[in-house]
Each structure stands twice: as C-alpha cells, then as structure tokens.
Design a protein around this motif. Structure first.
Motif, PDB file in Angstrom:
ATOM      1  N   GLU A  34       0.380   3.950  -1.534  1.00  0.00           N
ATOM      2  CA  GLU A  34      -0.485   5.143  -1.513  1.00  0.00           C
ATOM      3  C   GLU A  34      -0.812   5.538  -0.075  1.00  0.00           C
ATOM      4  O   GLU A  34      -0.778   6.722   0.275  1.00  0.00           O
ATOM      5  CB  GLU A  34      -1.804   4.903  -2.277  1.00  0.00           C
ATOM      6  CG  GLU A  34      -1.629   4.600  -3.736  1.00  0.00           C
ATOM      7  CD  GLU A  34      -1.467   3.100  -4.023  1.00  0.00           C
ATOM      8  OE1 GLU A  34      -1.437   2.287  -3.064  1.00  0.00           O
ATOM      9  OE2 GLU A  34      -1.347   2.753  -5.194  1.00  0.00           O
ATOM     10  N   VAL A  35      -1.129   4.544   0.764  1.00  0.00           N
ATOM     11  CA  VAL A  35      -1.493   4.829   2.157  1.00  0.00           C
ATOM     12  C   VAL A  35      -0.282   5.357   2.918  1.00  0.00           C
ATOM     13  O   VAL A  35      -0.381   6.330   3.677  1.00  0.00           O
ATOM     14  CB  VAL A  35      -2.088   3.580   2.846  1.00  0.00           C
ATOM     15  CG1 VAL A  35      -2.326   3.829   4.323  1.00  0.00           C
ATOM     16  CG2 VAL A  35      -3.375   3.165   2.151  1.00  0.00           C
ATOM     17  N   LEU A  36       0.866   4.749   2.697  1.00  0.00           N
ATOM     18  CA  LEU A  36       2.096   5.206   3.339  1.00  0.00           C
ATOM     19  C   LEU A  36       2.410   6.644   2.907  1.00  0.00           C
ATOM     20  O   LEU A  36       2.773   7.485   3.736  1.00  0.00           O
ATOM     21  CB  LEU A  36       3.247   4.266   2.966  1.00  0.00           C
ATOM     22  CG  LEU A  36       4.509   4.330   3.806  1.00  0.00           C
ATOM     23  CD1 LEU A  36       4.215   4.200   5.291  1.00  0.00           C
ATOM     24  CD2 LEU A  36       5.471   3.245   3.364  1.00  0.00           C
ATOM     25  N   THR A  37       2.203   6.926   1.635  1.00  0.00           N
ATOM     26  CA  THR A  37       2.424   8.279   1.122  1.00  0.00           C
ATOM     27  C   THR A  37       1.452   9.265   1.766  1.00  0.00           C
ATOM     28  O   THR A  37       1.842  10.374   2.147  1.00  0.00           O
ATOM     29  CB  THR A  37       2.267   8.306  -0.415  1.00  0.00           C
ATOM     30  OG1 THR A  37       3.163   7.359  -0.986  1.00  0.00           O
ATOM     31  CG2 THR A  37       2.551   9.680  -0.976  1.00  0.00           C
ATOM     32  N   GLU A  38       0.196   8.871   1.898  1.00  0.00           N
ATOM     33  CA  GLU A  38      -0.790   9.745   2.542  1.00  0.00           C
ATOM     34  C   GLU A  38      -0.393  10.059   3.986  1.00  0.00           C
ATOM     35  O   GLU A  38      -0.528  11.199   4.450  1.00  0.00           O
ATOM     36  CB  GLU A  38      -2.173   9.108   2.500  1.00  0.00           C
ATOM     37  CG  GLU A  38      -2.778   9.081   1.113  1.00  0.00           C
ATOM     38  CD  GLU A  38      -4.019   8.191   1.012  1.00  0.00           C
ATOM     39  OE1 GLU A  38      -4.648   8.234  -0.057  1.00  0.00           O
ATOM     40  OE2 GLU A  38      -4.349   7.473   1.977  1.00  0.00           O
ATOM     41  N   LEU A  39       0.103   9.051   4.707  1.00  0.00           N
ATOM     42  CA  LEU A  39       0.517   9.268   6.093  1.00  0.00           C
ATOM     43  C   LEU A  39       1.730  10.197   6.159  1.00  0.00           C
ATOM     44  O   LEU A  39       1.800  11.085   7.024  1.00  0.00           O
ATOM     45  CB  LEU A  39       0.815   7.931   6.775  1.00  0.00           C
ATOM     46  CG  LEU A  39      -0.393   7.030   6.990  1.00  0.00           C
ATOM     47  CD1 LEU A  39       0.037   5.648   7.463  1.00  0.00           C
ATOM     48  CD2 LEU A  39      -1.362   7.667   7.979  1.00  0.00           C
ATOM     49  N   PHE A  40       2.676  10.003   5.250  1.00  0.00           N
ATOM     50  CA  PHE A  40       3.859  10.855   5.183  1.00  0.00           C
ATOM     51  C   PHE A  40       3.443  12.297   4.891  1.00  0.00           C
ATOM     52  O   PHE A  40       3.866  13.244   5.555  1.00  0.00           O
ATOM     53  CB  PHE A  40       4.804  10.321   4.098  1.00  0.00           C
ATOM     54  CG  PHE A  40       6.103  11.061   3.989  1.00  0.00           C
ATOM     55  CD1 PHE A  40       7.061  11.006   4.985  1.00  0.00           C
ATOM     56  CD2 PHE A  40       6.386  11.795   2.841  1.00  0.00           C
ATOM     57  CE1 PHE A  40       8.269  11.679   4.865  1.00  0.00           C
ATOM     58  CE2 PHE A  40       7.597  12.467   2.705  1.00  0.00           C
ATOM     59  CZ  PHE A  40       8.537  12.410   3.721  1.00  0.00           C
ATOM     60  N   TRP A  41       2.577  12.456   3.899  1.00  0.00           N
ATOM     61  CA  TRP A  41       2.075  13.776   3.521  1.00  0.00           C
ATOM     62  C   TRP A  41       1.327  14.425   4.694  1.00  0.00           C
ATOM     63  O   TRP A  41       1.531  15.607   4.995  1.00  0.00           O
ATOM     64  CB  TRP A  41       1.184  13.621   2.298  1.00  0.00           C
ATOM     65  CG  TRP A  41       0.527  14.861   1.783  1.00  0.00           C
ATOM     66  CD1 TRP A  41       0.901  16.158   2.002  1.00  0.00           C
ATOM     67  CD2 TRP A  41      -0.626  14.918   0.961  1.00  0.00           C
ATOM     68  NE1 TRP A  41       0.051  17.011   1.351  1.00  0.00           N
ATOM     69  CE2 TRP A  41      -0.900  16.278   0.708  1.00  0.00           C
ATOM     70  CE3 TRP A  41      -1.465  13.944   0.412  1.00  0.00           C
ATOM     71  CZ2 TRP A  41      -1.973  16.685  -0.073  1.00  0.00           C
ATOM     72  CZ3 TRP A  41      -2.525  14.362  -0.376  1.00  0.00           C
ATOM     73  CH2 TRP A  41      -2.776  15.719  -0.612  1.00  0.00           C
ATOM     74  N   ALA A  42       0.481  13.649   5.367  1.00  0.00           N
ATOM     75  CA  ALA A  42      -0.278  14.178   6.507  1.00  0.00           C
ATOM     76  C   ALA A  42       0.669  14.661   7.604  1.00  0.00           C
ATOM     77  O   ALA A  42       0.448  15.722   8.210  1.00  0.00           O
ATOM     78  CB  ALA A  42      -1.232  13.115   7.049  1.00  0.00           C
ATOM     79  N   GLY A  43       1.712  13.895   7.855  1.00  0.00           N
ATOM     80  CA  GLY A  43       2.688  14.299   8.867  1.00  0.00           C
ATOM     81  C   GLY A  43       3.404  15.586   8.478  1.00  0.00           C
ATOM     82  O   GLY A  43       3.573  16.495   9.302  1.00  0.00           O
ATOM     83  N   PHE A  73       9.832   7.034   8.767  1.00  0.00           N
ATOM     84  CA  PHE A  73       9.531   6.617   7.399  1.00  0.00           C
ATOM     85  C   PHE A  73      10.746   6.084   6.649  1.00  0.00           C
ATOM     86  O   PHE A  73      10.669   5.825   5.453  1.00  0.00           O
ATOM     87  CB  PHE A  73       8.912   7.789   6.618  1.00  0.00           C
ATOM     88  CG  PHE A  73       7.530   8.117   7.069  1.00  0.00           C
ATOM     89  CD1 PHE A  73       6.446   7.453   6.515  1.00  0.00           C
ATOM     90  CD2 PHE A  73       7.303   9.053   8.057  1.00  0.00           C
ATOM     91  CE1 PHE A  73       5.157   7.742   6.940  1.00  0.00           C
ATOM     92  CE2 PHE A  73       6.022   9.343   8.489  1.00  0.00           C
ATOM     93  CZ  PHE A  73       4.943   8.675   7.934  1.00  0.00           C
ATOM     94  N   LYS A 111       0.827  -1.213   0.000  1.00  0.00           N
ATOM     95  CA  LYS A 111       0.000   0.000   0.000  1.00  0.00           C
ATOM     96  C   LYS A 111       0.862   1.265   0.000  1.00  0.00           C
ATOM     97  O   LYS A 111       0.831   2.057   0.956  1.00  0.00           O
ATOM     98  CB  LYS A 111      -0.918   0.017   1.222  1.00  0.00           C
ATOM     99  CG  LYS A 111      -1.887  -1.133   1.303  1.00  0.00           C
ATOM    100  CD  LYS A 111      -3.078  -0.887   0.428  1.00  0.00           C
ATOM    101  CE  LYS A 111      -4.093  -2.002   0.650  1.00  0.00           C
ATOM    102  NZ  LYS A 111      -5.231  -1.870  -0.190  1.00  0.00           N
TER     103      LYS A 111
END
Length: 196
Positions: free
Chosen positions: A154-163, A192, A152
């Motif tokens: 995309e999900v890891l990227t979303e979490l990184f972006w959110a942080g 990350f 996933k």
C-alpha cells in the motif's frame, strides 16, 4: 397479475429516466469544464445547458459540490479501467511503464476531469471505510503492480501514485517541459521496477 406488471414497468421507466437525467447532468458538467473551466460549472448554467429546471438538478444532487463529486467519482472509474487495460495488455517487464504511461495519458487527455479528481476541494473520502468503490478500484489497479514486493504494498503504491500525480500536475501546469516527458517516465519507472 397484469395490474402489478404495469406499475412495475412505470417504476422501471421512471428509474431509467432518472438515470438518464443524472448522466446528462454529469456529462454537461464535464463538457463545460473541459471548454471553460470548473468555475463556469454552476447549477444555473447546467440547467440552461440541459434544459431542466434547477429544482430538477437539485432532485439529483444536493449541491454543485455533489455534481462535481459525481464527476470525480466517474473519473476514478475511467482511470481505473484505463490502468487495468494497460496492466493486462503490457508485456512482461513493461507493466509498470505501461501503467505509468496510461495514467499520464489520462491526465493529459482529460485535464478538467483530472482536476476534479485531485485538485478541487470535494468531500470525497480517500482511504477510509466510506471510500467509494470507484476510487478503491482505481487504487487497486496501481497496487496490483506491487503485490509481493515487500510487506507494505500500500505504501509503495501511494509513493508510485504520488510520483505520477506530481508528474501529471507539473506537466499540466507547464512546470515540466513536455519535450522530456518520455525520458522522465523512463527514469521514474526504473525507480519502481522490481525483478520479476
């Protein structure tokens, strides 16, 4: 043959002029926002600033929101280019940190633009079929960091972006002390960092 060349040149010149006016409107909106904030970016103010009538502005954008959305989309292209540059120039093992730093530097150096991209209520679609290519490009620069890191990315990227967004926003609003930013980024990046 010459009779068709003249209308083509006229049409090309009109298109160039239209693109120049559009760029002037976006640039003026950004300038006003950086100096005075988004509430001061009105169609009337833009009209005065660039010496075009309000109907000319409405000929380019349907509304004030359309102008702000164009500014935000331009911002996504710019941040995407900054992230891509950081990712490509970073040394192995330092890529995630370089991208995180570039993201936060962008947010700090262009606070009004960053606000337009993420905080204003604009009807720019995220994560669907109508998402503008500039947004997709910026997200792709982040997702490139996590390709091959599980099923996933995309999900890891979303979490990184959110942080990153959280750090940027909390720093911008002075909830995080700037004196600890370097330490904060280092610890965040460690969360990350995956073995190559």
């Amino acid at each position: 043959m010459e009779t068709t060349a003249v209308p083509n040149r006229i049409a090309e010149r009109k298109l160039r002029d239209r693109e120049v006016r559009r760029a002037q409107i976006i640039s003026a909106a950004r300038r006003i926002a950086e100096l005075e904030g988004w509430p001061n970016v009105t169609v009337r103010r833009l009209s005065d600033e660039i010496s075009y009538s309000q109907p000319v502005l409405y000929g380019h954008f349907e509304s004030r929101e359309g102008i702000l959305a164009a500014v935000a989309i331009e911002g996504f292209q710019e941040i995407g280019l900054a992230l891509e540059k950081a990712r490509k120039r970073a040394k192995p093992g330092k890529i995630v940190e370089a991208v995180a730093t570039a993201y936060l530097e962008f947010a700090t150096s262009s606070p009004a633009l960053y606000e337009a991209m993420f905080s204003l209520s604009l009807s720019i679609p995220f994560a669907d079929a109508n998402t503008p290519p500039e947004l997709r490009f910026a997200f792709a620069q982040l997702m490139e960091l996590f390709q091959g890191q599980g099923s996933k990315p995309e999900v890891l990227t979303e979490l990184f972006w959110a942080g990153l967004h959280g750090i940027a926003d909390l720093t911008r609003t002075k909830r995080f002390p700037p004196s600890r930013q370097k330490e904060r980024v280092k610890m965040f990046v460690e969360l990350f960092a995956f073995p190559s």
